[in-house]
Design a protein around this motif. Sequence first.
Motif, mmCIF file in Angstrom:
data_model
loop_
_atom_site.group_PDB
_atom_site.id
_atom_site.type_symbol
_atom_site.label_atom_id
_atom_site.label_comp_id
_atom_site.label_asym_id
_atom_site.label_seq_id
_atom_site.Cartn_x
_atom_site.Cartn_y
_atom_site.Cartn_z
ATOM 1 N N VAL A 6 0.865 -1.173 0.000
ATOM 2 C CA VAL A 6 0.000 0.000 0.000
ATOM 3 C C VAL A 6 0.904 1.226 0.000
ATOM 4 N N PHE A 22 -7.722 -8.568 1.405
ATOM 5 C CA PHE A 22 -7.471 -7.173 1.049
ATOM 6 C C PHE A 22 -8.022 -6.873 -0.341
ATOM 7 N N LEU A 23 -7.679 -7.721 -1.311
ATOM 8 C CA LEU A 23 -8.117 -7.471 -2.684
ATOM 9 C C LEU A 23 -9.631 -7.567 -2.806
ATOM 10 N N GLN A 26 -11.197 -4.465 -1.892
ATOM 11 C CA GLN A 26 -10.974 -3.419 -2.891
ATOM 12 C C GLN A 26 -11.690 -3.732 -4.207
ATOM 13 N N LYS A 119 -5.775 1.708 -8.142
ATOM 14 C CA LYS A 119 -6.332 2.726 -7.249
ATOM 15 C C LYS A 119 -7.437 2.085 -6.423
ATOM 16 N N GLY A 120 -7.226 2.046 -5.124
ATOM 17 C CA GLY A 120 -8.211 1.474 -4.223
ATOM 18 C C GLY A 120 -9.210 2.508 -3.760
ATOM 19 N N ASP A 121 -9.886 2.191 -2.670
ATOM 20 C CA ASP A 121 -10.858 3.135 -2.116
ATOM 21 C C ASP A 121 -10.134 4.391 -1.624
ATOM 22 N N THR A 124 -7.487 3.886 1.127
ATOM 23 C CA THR A 124 -6.337 3.061 0.753
ATOM 24 C C THR A 124 -5.445 3.749 -0.265
ATOM 25 N N TYR A 126 -3.552 4.209 -3.875
ATOM 26 C CA TYR A 126 -2.917 3.259 -4.787
ATOM 27 C C TYR A 126 -2.170 2.183 -4.015
ATOM 28 N N THR A 143 -11.774 0.823 -13.115
ATOM 29 C CA THR A 143 -10.876 1.019 -11.981
ATOM 30 C C THR A 143 -9.532 1.531 -12.499
ATOM 31 N N HIS A 145 -5.748 1.985 -13.019
ATOM 32 C CA HIS A 145 -4.642 1.060 -12.764
ATOM 33 C C HIS A 145 -3.603 1.198 -13.872
#
Length: 179
Positions: A6, A22-23, A26, A119-121, A124, A126, A143, A145
């Motif tokens: 992260v 985790f994924l 996301q 790019k997460g929430d 979080t 990137y 999303t 990326h």
Amino acid sequence: MAVIKVRNSGEVIKGYENVHAFLEAQGVFFERWDMSKLPKSLVAKFDLSDDDKSEILKAYDADIRSLVERRGYQNWDIVALSEITPNLEELLKKFEQVHTHTEDEVRAITAGHGIFIVKGDEETGYFNIELEAGDVISVPENTPHFFTLMDDRQVVAVRLFIETEGWVAHSYEEKEHQL
């Protein structure tokens, strides 16, 4: 096994259950394929003939068809990148731009390594997904990326699509610089 880094917190996430959780949080699909199915002659081969590519697809046919059934993909192929790939630097420059697609970007790594930066929430931001052989991910449509190679600069992956036209990259501009 995939490792998550992260970017804004420096947190490193390892281990299948932790990476998967985790994924999933996301919105990124993740699973592992059995690498013992890959013929030994293709384990570290990055200069692939059409026959080699067919052999990889045959070895993972059941896994591919399982993804197709579960997630609606229609087409698949093999991509191989290494120092012998013509115009590798130009390809990487194209891949390394943050972008989105109108469908999922799916990769099943069968040899080598690669990194998806996603790019997460909002909390979080990137995060890097460092992938190795056996790792399968699907970055959801729309999303932000990008993809790049790791230090060994070699990867072989099965790519799955709903329609190859849906995989066209659309530029993504950050409202604030977050990379």
